[in-house]
Design a protein around this motif. Structure first.
Motif, PDB file in Angstrom:
ATOM      1  N   GLY A 148       0.829  -1.196   0.000  1.00 24.40           N
ATOM      2  CA  GLY A 148       0.000   0.000   0.000  1.00 24.40           C
ATOM      3  C   GLY A 148       0.861   1.242   0.000  1.00 24.40           C
ATOM      4  O   GLY A 148       2.093   1.169  -0.100  1.00 24.40           O
ATOM      5  N   ASP A 149       0.226   2.371   0.125  1.00 20.78           N
ATOM      6  CA  ASP A 149       0.906   3.664   0.126  1.00 20.78           C
ATOM      7  C   ASP A 149       1.539   3.895   1.492  1.00 20.78           C
ATOM      8  O   ASP A 149       0.845   4.017   2.496  1.00 20.78           O
ATOM      9  N   ALA A 150       2.864   3.970   1.534  1.00 20.31           N
ATOM     10  CA  ALA A 150       3.566   4.138   2.807  1.00 20.31           C
ATOM     11  C   ALA A 150       3.217   5.461   3.468  1.00 20.31           C
ATOM     12  O   ALA A 150       3.168   5.555   4.699  1.00 20.31           O
ATOM     13  N   GLU A 151       2.969   6.493   2.679  1.00 21.31           N
ATOM     14  CA  GLU A 151       2.605   7.787   3.260  1.00 21.31           C
ATOM     15  C   GLU A 151       1.232   7.715   3.921  1.00 21.31           C
ATOM     16  O   GLU A 151       1.016   8.321   4.973  1.00 21.31           O
ATOM     17  N   LEU A 152       0.308   6.976   3.314  1.00 22.55           N
ATOM     18  CA  LEU A 152      -1.006   6.799   3.931  1.00 22.55           C
ATOM     19  C   LEU A 152      -0.878   6.030   5.243  1.00 22.55           C
ATOM     20  O   LEU A 152      -1.502   6.382   6.248  1.00 22.55           O
ATOM     21  N   VAL A 153      -0.052   5.005   5.253  1.00 17.99           N
ATOM     22  CA  VAL A 153       0.185   4.234   6.477  1.00 17.99           C
ATOM     23  C   VAL A 153       0.730   5.143   7.568  1.00 17.99           C
ATOM     24  O   VAL A 153       0.284   5.110   8.724  1.00 17.99           O
ATOM     25  N   ALA A 154       1.701   5.976   7.212  1.00 19.15           N
ATOM     26  CA  ALA A 154       2.297   6.878   8.197  1.00 19.15           C
ATOM     27  C   ALA A 154       1.253   7.838   8.759  1.00 19.15           C
ATOM     28  O   ALA A 154       1.225   8.096   9.978  1.00 19.15           O
ATOM     29  N   HIS A 155       0.377   8.353   7.911  1.00 18.55           N
ATOM     30  CA  HIS A 155      -0.680   9.244   8.384  1.00 18.55           C
ATOM     31  C   HIS A 155      -1.648   8.513   9.308  1.00 18.55           C
ATOM     32  O   HIS A 155      -2.110   9.062  10.322  1.00 18.55           O
ATOM     33  N   GLN A 156      -1.991   7.279   8.972  1.00 16.09           N
ATOM     34  CA  GLN A 156      -2.899   6.501   9.821  1.00 16.09           C
ATOM     35  C   GLN A 156      -2.305   6.295  11.208  1.00 16.09           C
ATOM     36  O   GLN A 156      -2.994   6.445  12.231  1.00 16.09           O
ATOM     37  N   LEU A 157      -1.033   5.935  11.251  1.00 13.67           N
ATOM     38  CA  LEU A 157      -0.378   5.698  12.535  1.00 13.67           C
ATOM     39  C   LEU A 157      -0.271   6.985  13.335  1.00 13.67           C
ATOM     40  O   LEU A 157      -0.503   6.998  14.548  1.00 13.67           O
ATOM     41  N   TRP A 158       0.082   8.089  12.680  1.00 11.77           N
ATOM     42  CA  TRP A 158       0.230   9.373  13.366  1.00 11.77           C
ATOM     43  C   TRP A 158      -1.085   9.797  14.001  1.00 11.77           C
ATOM     44  O   TRP A 158      -1.134  10.178  15.173  1.00 11.77           O
ATOM     45  N   THR A 159      -2.153   9.755  13.226  1.00 13.09           N
ATOM     46  CA  THR A 159      -3.444  10.209  13.761  1.00 13.09           C
ATOM     47  C   THR A 159      -3.920   9.321  14.906  1.00 13.09           C
ATOM     48  O   THR A 159      -4.495   9.813  15.882  1.00 13.09           O
ATOM     49  N   ALA A 160      -3.658   8.015  14.808  1.00 10.71           N
ATOM     50  CA  ALA A 160      -4.096   7.109  15.866  1.00 10.71           C
ATOM     51  C   ALA A 160      -3.354   7.360  17.172  1.00 10.71           C
ATOM     52  O   ALA A 160      -3.967   7.482  18.246  1.00 10.71           O
ATOM     53  N   ILE A 161      -2.022   7.438  17.108  1.00  5.06           N
ATOM     54  CA  ILE A 161      -1.229   7.668  18.313  1.00  5.06           C
ATOM     55  C   ILE A 161      -1.502   9.054  18.875  1.00  5.06           C
ATOM     56  O   ILE A 161      -1.607   9.245  20.097  1.00  5.06           O
ATOM     57  N   HIS A 162      -1.630  10.030  17.991  1.00  3.47           N
ATOM     58  CA  HIS A 162      -1.905  11.395  18.437  1.00  3.47           C
ATOM     59  C   HIS A 162      -3.223  11.458  19.200  1.00  3.47           C
ATOM     60  O   HIS A 162      -3.323  12.141  20.238  1.00  3.47           O
ATOM     61  N   GLY A 163      -4.225  10.752  18.711  1.00  5.45           N
ATOM     62  CA  GLY A 163      -5.519  10.763  19.391  1.00  5.45           C
ATOM     63  C   GLY A 163      -5.434  10.199  20.800  1.00  5.45           C
ATOM     64  O   GLY A 163      -5.993  10.767  21.746  1.00  5.45           O
ATOM     65  N   LEU A 164      -4.733   9.085  20.951  1.00  2.00           N
ATOM     66  CA  LEU A 164      -4.591   8.489  22.273  1.00  2.00           C
ATOM     67  C   LEU A 164      -3.840   9.411  23.222  1.00  2.00           C
ATOM     68  O   LEU A 164      -4.255   9.621  24.374  1.00  2.00           O
ATOM     69  N   VAL A 165      -2.737   9.978  22.731  1.00  2.00           N
ATOM     70  CA  VAL A 165      -1.920  10.852  23.575  1.00  2.00           C
ATOM     71  C   VAL A 165      -2.716  12.077  24.013  1.00  2.00           C
ATOM     72  O   VAL A 165      -2.621  12.526  25.164  1.00  2.00           O
ATOM     73  N   THR A 166      -3.507  12.629  23.115  1.00  3.55           N
ATOM     74  CA  THR A 166      -4.329  13.792  23.457  1.00  3.55           C
ATOM     75  C   THR A 166      -5.309  13.462  24.565  1.00  3.55           C
ATOM     76  O   THR A 166      -5.494  14.242  25.514  1.00  3.55           O
ATOM     77  N   LEU A 167      -5.945  12.295  24.484  1.00  4.37           N
ATOM     78  CA  LEU A 167      -6.871  11.871  25.542  1.00  4.37           C
ATOM     79  C   LEU A 167      -6.121  11.612  26.852  1.00  4.37           C
ATOM     80  O   LEU A 167      -6.621  11.928  27.937  1.00  4.37           O
ATOM     81  N   GLU A 168      -4.929  11.057  26.743  1.00 10.35           N
ATOM     82  CA  GLU A 168      -4.139  10.793  27.944  1.00 10.35           C
ATOM     83  C   GLU A 168      -3.752  12.097  28.634  1.00 10.35           C
ATOM     84  O   GLU A 168      -3.895  12.223  29.866  1.00 10.35           O
ATOM     85  N   LEU A 169      -3.278  13.068  27.887  1.00 12.74           N
ATOM     86  CA  LEU A 169      -2.893  14.342  28.475  1.00 12.74           C
ATOM     87  C   LEU A 169      -4.093  15.069  29.064  1.00 12.74           C
ATOM     88  O   LEU A 169      -3.967  15.803  30.051  1.00 12.74           O
ATOM     89  N   GLY A 170      -5.252  14.867  28.459  1.00  8.14           N
ATOM     90  CA  GLY A 170      -6.465  15.483  28.979  1.00  8.14           C
ATOM     91  C   GLY A 170      -7.091  14.722  30.132  1.00  8.14           C
ATOM     92  O   GLY A 170      -8.114  15.145  30.686  1.00  8.14           O
ATOM     93  N   GLU A 171      -6.491  13.579  30.505  1.00  6.17           N
ATOM     94  CA  GLU A 171      -6.938  12.734  31.621  1.00  6.17           C
ATOM     95  C   GLU A 171      -8.374  12.250  31.412  1.00  6.17           C
ATOM     96  O   GLU A 171      -9.189  12.226  32.329  1.00  6.17           O
ATOM     97  N   TYR A 172      -8.653  11.811  30.184  1.00  4.73           N
ATOM     98  CA  TYR A 172      -9.994  11.317  29.877  1.00  4.73           C
ATOM     99  C   TYR A 172     -10.120   9.802  29.976  1.00  4.73           C
ATOM    100  O   TYR A 172     -11.228   9.287  29.992  1.00  4.73           O
ATOM    101  N   LEU A 173      -9.006   9.098  30.022  1.00  4.70           N
ATOM    102  CA  LEU A 173      -9.061   7.639  30.053  1.00  4.70           C
ATOM    103  C   LEU A 173      -9.363   7.156  31.470  1.00  4.70           C
ATOM    104  O   LEU A 173      -8.891   7.724  32.452  1.00  4.70           O
TER     105      LEU A 173
END
Length: 232
Positions: A148-173
């Protein structure tokens, strides 16, 4: 006029102080006078090092990404590219937790006190994505990820990890699904979703956890900075 004495504080220290004020108190707290007071220096330090407040705000963004790239640069290329990829995810999260004020500024989570990022500023941040693209390419070549498209894979991984980290920093988990538990499951799930087997992904995620301390956690990616020569 009395002679000016040298100030051992660096540009990085001034950036950290400014980012902390911005995150904790909002843009109204971000002034050369306030930053200088927190740093124990004169307002000239801001102008000497950054040319003014707009330069300082831009430097917050640059330094946030530079620190992240410094963590990335310590991730070794091994014969297990999926373990390397998950270690990049760990490095990304570690950088956010270590530099939460800068992280908020990097991605617009904190108001930039009237300063707007330019396309050039954002390109500086996007440069770090190239490291993930290269690793994704190795994962595909090794037959671990589906073609597949490596750039698309990189974007998928970035958005996924970023989302988790944002929730973690916001103490929502919420326990028992705390950030550590969710993160480990997320890493495995992402690798499987991209084409790896459960067994191989689990083995690689476990391997990256063992490598984390030596390759990432113990790194001190402070950006070289000049001491302020103009403080009073």
């Amino acid at each position: 006029m009395s002679p000016r004495r040298s100030n051992p504080r660096t540009r990085s220290t001034l950036v950290d102080i400014a980012a902390g004020l911005l995150a904790d108190e909002g843009p109204d707290a971000l002034s050369a006078r306030r930053i200088a007071a927190e740093a124990g220096s004169s307002t000239m330090a801001v102008y000497t090092n950054f040319g003014g407040m707009s330069g300082l705000v831009r430097q917050m963004v640059y330094e946030g990404f530079a620190r992240m790239e410094a963590y990335f640069s310590h991730v070794l290329h091994t014969d297990d590219p999926v373990a390397d990829m998950t270690l990049f995810g760990r490095a990304y999260r570690h950088n956010a937790l270590t530099n939460p004020h800068l992280y908020a500024v990097m991605f617009g989570g904190a108001s930039l006190a009237g300063f707007s990022l330019t396309a050039e500023d954002r390109q500086y941040g996007r440069f770090t994505l190239s490291t993930i693209v290269e690793c994704a390419t190795r994962c595909v070549t090794a037959g671990r990820f589906r073609v597949g498209d490596a750039e698309l894979v990189a974007h998928q991984l970035w958005t996924a990890i970023h989302g988790l980290v944002t929730l973690e920093l916001g103490e929502y988990l919420i326990d028992p699904w705390n950030a550590d538990v969710v993160f480990e499951a997320q890493l495995t799930g992402l690798m499987v979703g991209l084409g790896d087997t459960v067994e191989s992904a689990t083995r690689s995620v476990t391997s990256s956890l063992g490598r984390f301390k030596e390759e990432v956690e113990d790194v001190r990616p402070l950006i070289p900075a000049q001491d302020d020569p103009e403080d009073g």
